[in-house]
Scaffold this motif. Structure first.
Motif, mmCIF file in Angstrom:
data_model
loop_
_atom_site.group_PDB
_atom_site.id
_atom_site.type_symbol
_atom_site.label_atom_id
_atom_site.label_comp_id
_atom_site.label_asym_id
_atom_site.label_seq_id
_atom_site.Cartn_x
_atom_site.Cartn_y
_atom_site.Cartn_z
ATOM 1 N N LEU A 139 -1.745 78.151 12.479
ATOM 2 C CA LEU A 139 -1.419 79.082 11.205
ATOM 3 C C LEU A 139 -0.072 78.811 10.628
ATOM 4 O O LEU A 139 1.100 78.212 11.210
ATOM 5 N N VAL A 140 -0.275 78.982 9.081
ATOM 6 C CA VAL A 140 0.995 78.543 8.260
ATOM 7 C C VAL A 140 1.442 79.881 7.736
ATOM 8 O O VAL A 140 0.326 80.108 6.642
ATOM 9 N N LEU A 141 2.409 80.208 7.837
ATOM 10 C CA LEU A 141 3.022 81.483 6.731
ATOM 11 C C LEU A 141 3.993 81.025 5.793
ATOM 12 O O LEU A 141 4.993 80.621 6.200
ATOM 13 N N ARG A 142 3.963 81.017 4.694
ATOM 14 C CA ARG A 142 4.541 81.041 3.694
ATOM 15 C C ARG A 142 5.319 82.268 3.060
ATOM 16 O O ARG A 142 4.575 83.262 2.638
ATOM 17 N N ILE A 143 6.710 82.169 3.319
ATOM 18 C CA ILE A 143 7.577 83.455 2.933
ATOM 19 C C ILE A 143 7.611 83.410 1.405
ATOM 20 O O ILE A 143 8.459 82.503 1.150
ATOM 21 N N LEU A 144 7.105 84.271 0.795
ATOM 22 C CA LEU A 144 7.681 84.405 -1.039
ATOM 23 C C LEU A 144 8.946 85.100 -0.953
ATOM 24 O O LEU A 144 9.060 86.384 -0.887
ATOM 25 N N ASN A 145 9.735 84.445 -1.590
ATOM 26 C CA ASN A 145 11.372 84.967 -1.737
ATOM 27 C C ASN A 145 11.313 85.595 -3.093
ATOM 28 O O ASN A 145 11.306 84.752 -4.089
ATOM 29 N N PRO A 146 11.201 86.869 -3.073
ATOM 30 C CA PRO A 146 11.321 87.326 -4.397
ATOM 31 C C PRO A 146 12.739 87.318 -5.215
ATOM 32 O O PRO A 146 12.805 88.337 -6.177
ATOM 33 N N ASP A 147 13.811 86.904 -4.796
ATOM 34 C CA ASP A 147 15.053 86.957 -4.939
ATOM 35 C C ASP A 147 15.305 86.544 -6.582
ATOM 36 O O ASP A 147 15.194 85.556 -7.076
ATOM 37 N N PRO A 148 15.406 87.388 -7.675
ATOM 38 C CA PRO A 148 15.286 87.338 -8.844
ATOM 39 C C PRO A 148 16.545 86.455 -9.267
ATOM 40 O O PRO A 148 16.520 85.728 -10.294
ATOM 41 N N ASN A 149 17.633 86.396 -8.233
ATOM 42 C CA ASN A 149 18.907 85.645 -8.758
ATOM 43 C C ASN A 149 18.420 83.847 -8.672
ATOM 44 O O ASN A 149 19.115 83.251 -9.258
ATOM 45 N N LEU A 150 17.350 83.874 -7.911
ATOM 46 C CA LEU A 150 17.085 82.373 -7.935
ATOM 47 C C LEU A 150 16.493 81.812 -9.055
ATOM 48 O O LEU A 150 16.915 80.733 -9.575
ATOM 49 N N PHE A 151 16.221 82.778 -10.148
ATOM 50 C CA PHE A 151 15.620 82.241 -11.406
ATOM 51 C C PHE A 151 16.689 82.370 -12.497
ATOM 52 O O PHE A 151 16.545 83.174 -13.261
ATOM 53 N N ASP A 152 17.602 81.627 -12.282
ATOM 54 C CA ASP A 152 18.771 81.487 -13.285
ATOM 55 C C ASP A 152 19.153 80.199 -13.222
ATOM 56 O O ASP A 152 19.606 79.466 -12.326
ATOM 57 N N TYR A 192 10.530 79.217 -13.888
ATOM 58 C CA TYR A 192 10.726 80.596 -13.825
ATOM 59 C C TYR A 192 12.191 81.039 -14.467
ATOM 60 O O TYR A 192 12.356 81.981 -15.320
ATOM 61 N N ALA A 193 13.115 80.254 -14.058
ATOM 62 C CA ALA A 193 14.616 80.388 -14.654
ATOM 63 C C ALA A 193 14.418 80.068 -16.181
ATOM 64 O O ALA A 193 15.211 80.989 -16.897
ATOM 65 N N MET A 194 13.722 79.176 -16.937
ATOM 66 C CA MET A 194 13.631 78.861 -18.276
ATOM 67 C C MET A 194 12.898 80.028 -18.842
ATOM 68 O O MET A 194 13.439 80.640 -19.958
ATOM 69 N N ILE A 195 12.030 80.661 -18.093
ATOM 70 C CA ILE A 195 11.194 81.898 -18.649
ATOM 71 C C ILE A 195 12.269 83.293 -18.988
ATOM 72 O O ILE A 195 12.399 83.752 -19.749
ATOM 73 N N ARG A 196 13.083 83.282 -17.758
ATOM 74 C CA ARG A 196 14.145 84.391 -17.759
ATOM 75 C C ARG A 196 15.104 84.178 -19.037
ATOM 76 O O ARG A 196 15.584 85.163 -19.424
ATOM 77 N N GLU A 197 15.384 82.709 -19.035
ATOM 78 C CA GLU A 197 16.400 82.562 -20.183
ATOM 79 C C GLU A 197 15.714 83.009 -21.487
ATOM 80 O O GLU A 197 16.474 83.435 -22.358
ATOM 81 N N ILE A 198 14.263 82.695 -21.665
ATOM 82 C CA ILE A 198 13.779 82.942 -23.087
ATOM 83 C C ILE A 198 13.651 84.178 -23.248
ATOM 84 O O ILE A 198 14.040 84.895 -24.037
ATOM 85 N N LEU A 199 13.234 85.223 -22.225
ATOM 86 C CA LEU A 199 13.332 86.523 -22.206
ATOM 87 C C LEU A 199 14.622 87.268 -22.324
ATOM 88 O O LEU A 199 14.703 88.161 -23.246
ATOM 89 N N GLY A 200 15.866 86.644 -21.829
ATOM 90 C CA GLY A 200 16.935 87.112 -21.975
ATOM 91 C C GLY A 200 17.568 87.119 -23.412
ATOM 92 O O GLY A 200 18.154 87.911 -23.919
ATOM 93 N N ARG A 201 17.238 85.951 -24.020
ATOM 94 C CA ARG A 201 17.737 85.823 -25.429
ATOM 95 C C ARG A 201 16.923 86.224 -26.441
ATOM 96 O O ARG A 201 17.425 86.933 -27.461
ATOM 97 N N ARG A 202 15.504 86.162 -26.188
ATOM 98 C CA ARG A 202 14.563 86.640 -27.250
ATOM 99 C C ARG A 202 14.149 88.009 -27.110
ATOM 100 O O ARG A 202 13.528 88.675 -27.848
ATOM 101 N N GLY A 203 14.146 88.632 -25.936
ATOM 102 C CA GLY A 203 13.506 89.935 -25.439
ATOM 103 C C GLY A 203 12.066 90.210 -25.872
ATOM 104 O O GLY A 203 11.397 89.127 -25.670
#
Ligand SMILES: [Zn+2]
Length: 430
Positions: A139-152, A192-203
């Motif tokens: 078994l391999v278990l991938r833990i998905l880290n939802p920390d939004p601070n990572l995407f900065d 994902y960090a680039m997308i967050r940057e785009i959303l932050g700038r252009r809303g």
């Protein structure tokens, strides 16, 4: 509670509350798994909690004759945590498969499943895959880290020039930006960090469509879609459909076939910012790859605004790293001044004896200027593009890593692991 919890009176919850040293994890899990009917449930909860506390991205459970090997992947490298008694394997694997809504009796075919954050015990979603081996079910278990601070963009660890370049890209109204790098080199996190940057700038005035395989993290205000090749919903089909959806920004998990390459590069010329990844060894090699896939040189030259090759390096643990004089060969390779010390990994409780803690990104950015645009029209060799980019100021990945050694962020050994010297053989294990 299991035996382990009982015997340490003030720490009955130790296995669920704080990171334990590797040897204690094995003892605790074996005690839990062997204790009564609900033992497997508590053992799997504790396993996922410990994995999350140790920042593991993956958990491997693999049966061998002598025991079940439990390994955590931490900061990109696999570490042996414990060997559990074989008799517990069926119960632990069975519990994981129940949580992941798999067929528990099916052991001779691979299965994929997912554990919801509410059910995983560690608060994070977990992607589970099974694989039949001659020794039993692995078994391999991938833990998905939802920390939004990572995407900065500011926390990924790129140097200031690279971060500035990425910020410049996301302000572009159109063009294609392509990332390259081996698996697990952090490309998705950067996108994902680039997308967050785009959303932050252009809303909300910007429409972002992302096509992925699979979608790992849900981003708000982004039309995320997952390809389904079996049903004919390929990258190419999804991209064509997405273009009819009036997008400003198109994110494509990967360009891997000629049709997708041509459509994506064309989209970059017709009012869309296209961000994607492509397989290639270096930033310069991306252009050769595009031309090999049948993209016309004039299209690549006028649509692609920049490319970046990415790697992740491990940071030396700030709690235990020592200063040492590097070996002469390391000193020469990393450009270290005579007599200057570099960091050496040691290992302490904070880093679980690994000597490294956390990772940071290196980015080799190649921006397409007029000179390079002209050069690309001549179908140049990769080395010619690379040399032109160096002349224009591109800092290659190796030099970026050497800078991190000189800045005492990491060790010469880590640089050697990422960029083995020619003829130095395979890297050592920690
Ligand atoms: Zn340490």
């Amino acid at each position: 509670m299991g035996l382990f919890a009982k015997k340490t009176e003030p720490d009955t919850q130790a296995v669920l509350t704080g990171p334990l040293p590797f040897d204690q994890i094995g003892t605790a899990l074996a005690a839990l798994a062997g204790a009564g009917e609900s033992g497997a449930i508590e053992a799997v909860d504790a396993l996922l909690v410990q994995a999350a506390l140790h920042r593991a991205s993956d958990v491997h459970l693999e049966p061998w004759d002598e025991g079940v090997s439990l390994r955590f992947r931490i900061d990109g490298l696999l570490h042996e945590v414990a060997s559990l008694p074989v008799r517990h394997h069926a119960r632990i694997a069975g519990r994981v498969k129940v949580l992941a809504r798999m067929l528990t009796y099916q052991k001779d075919l691979p299965q994929d499943g997912r554990i919801d954050p509410e059910a995983s015990g560690c608060g994070k979603a977990v992607r589970v895959s099974t694989f039949p081996t001659v020794n039993g079910e692995k078994l391999v278990l991938r833990i998905l880290n939802p920390d939004p601070n990572l995407f900065d963009l500011d926390v990924l660890g790129f140097d200031a020039d690279t971060t500035d370049a990425l910020r410049g890209i996301v302000t572009r109204p159109q063009g294609a930006f392509l990332l390259t790098g081996p698996a697990s080199s952090g490309k998705t996190t950067t996108i994902y960090a680039m997308i967050r940057e785009i959303l932050g700038r252009r809303g909300p005035s910007t429409h972002v469509v992302a096509i992925e395989d699979p979608v790992e993290y849900r981003l708000g205000r982004v039309s995320q879609s997952e390809v389904n090749s079996h049903a004919g919903f390929t990258y190419e089909a999804a991209l064509r459909a997405a273009l009819r959806q009036d997008p400003e920004v198109l994110v494509l998990g990967e360009i891997r076939d000629p049709e997708t390459a041509r459509t994506a590069i064309q989209a970059g010329l017709t009012g869309h910012l296209v961000i994607s990844t492509i397989h290639s060894g270096t930033a310069a090699g991306v252009f050769t790859r595009l031309l090999d896939m049948g993209v016309e040189p004039y299209l690549a030259a006028s649509s692609v605004v920049g490319v970046m090759a990415q790697r992740l390096y491990r940071r030396a643990c700030p709690d235990c790293a020592e200063t040492a004089l590097p070996a002469p060969r390391e000193r020469l390779r990393c450009g270290i001044a005579d007599g200057a010390g570099t960091l050496r990994a040691v290992g302490c409780p904070a880093c679980l004896g690994i000597g490294y803690r956390g990772r940071a990104a290196l980015g080799e950015v190649l921006m397409v200027d007029e000179a390079l645009e002209g050069l690309l029209l001549t179908r140049p060799r990769t080395q010619t593009v690379h040399d032109a980019a160096l002349a224009a100021g591109m800092v290659p990945l190796f030099e970026q890593a050497a800078r991190c050694v000189r800045a005492r962020l990491t060790t010469p050994e880590e640089l050697e692991r990422l960029f083995p010297a020619p003829g130095a053989g395979t890297h050592r294990e920690e």
